[in-house]
Design a protein around this motif. Structure first.
Motif: not given
Length: 137
Positions: A82-87, A110-114, A122-128
């Motif tokens: 799930n590509m999450s990091y420990i806060v 969302p996972l598809p962006i990560r 990544f930049k394109s998906k994230c900005k959208k």
């Protein structure tokens, strides 16, 4: 990276300046109310969302090991699918740090962006994602 620690008055001034620039670009009257469509028209995120977006771009570079070494000490959660990091656990002032905020922003994406395969994608998906989120609000 200093934006989160600034007083609200200064943050408001940044947003006011951006709003004035948008009115100038779109040739609006100085009192014209801006809506999300105006931001979309010029292709800009509001100041707060732009700060989050830039933090996420650096977080992506950290994820793919293209960031400076001193930034790459974040740890993935045990389930890397799930590509999450420990806060990190922090007190009140620590919640304004780049590391804390960026990890929270990253984990909320969302996972598809990560899972983007390159920085440009990544930049394109994230900005959208941020533009769509801003328009819905």
């Amino acid at each position: 990276s200093w934006f989160r620690g600034l007083p609200q008055k200064v943050k408001t001034r940044f947003q006011t300046t951006q709003n004035r620039l948008i009115r100038y670009i779109l040739n609006y009257d100085g009192r014209h109310h801006l809506c999300s469509e105006d931001f979309k028209l010029v292709g800009w995120l509001n100041v707060n969302d732009r700060i989050e977006y830039l933090s996420l771009c650096l977080m992506y570079k950290i994820h793919i090991k293209k960031a400076p070494a001193y930034l790459c000490d974040v740890k993935l959660v045990s389930h890397s699918y799930n590509m999450s990091y420990i806060v990190p656990k922090v007190k009140s002032h620590g919640q304004k740090t780049f590391k804390y905020c960026s990890i929270k922003y990253w984990n909320s994406l969302p996972l598809p962006i990560r899972k983007s395969n390159c920085l440009v994608s990544f930049k394109s998906k994230c900005k959208k994602y941020y533009m769509d989120h801003f328009i819905k609000e």
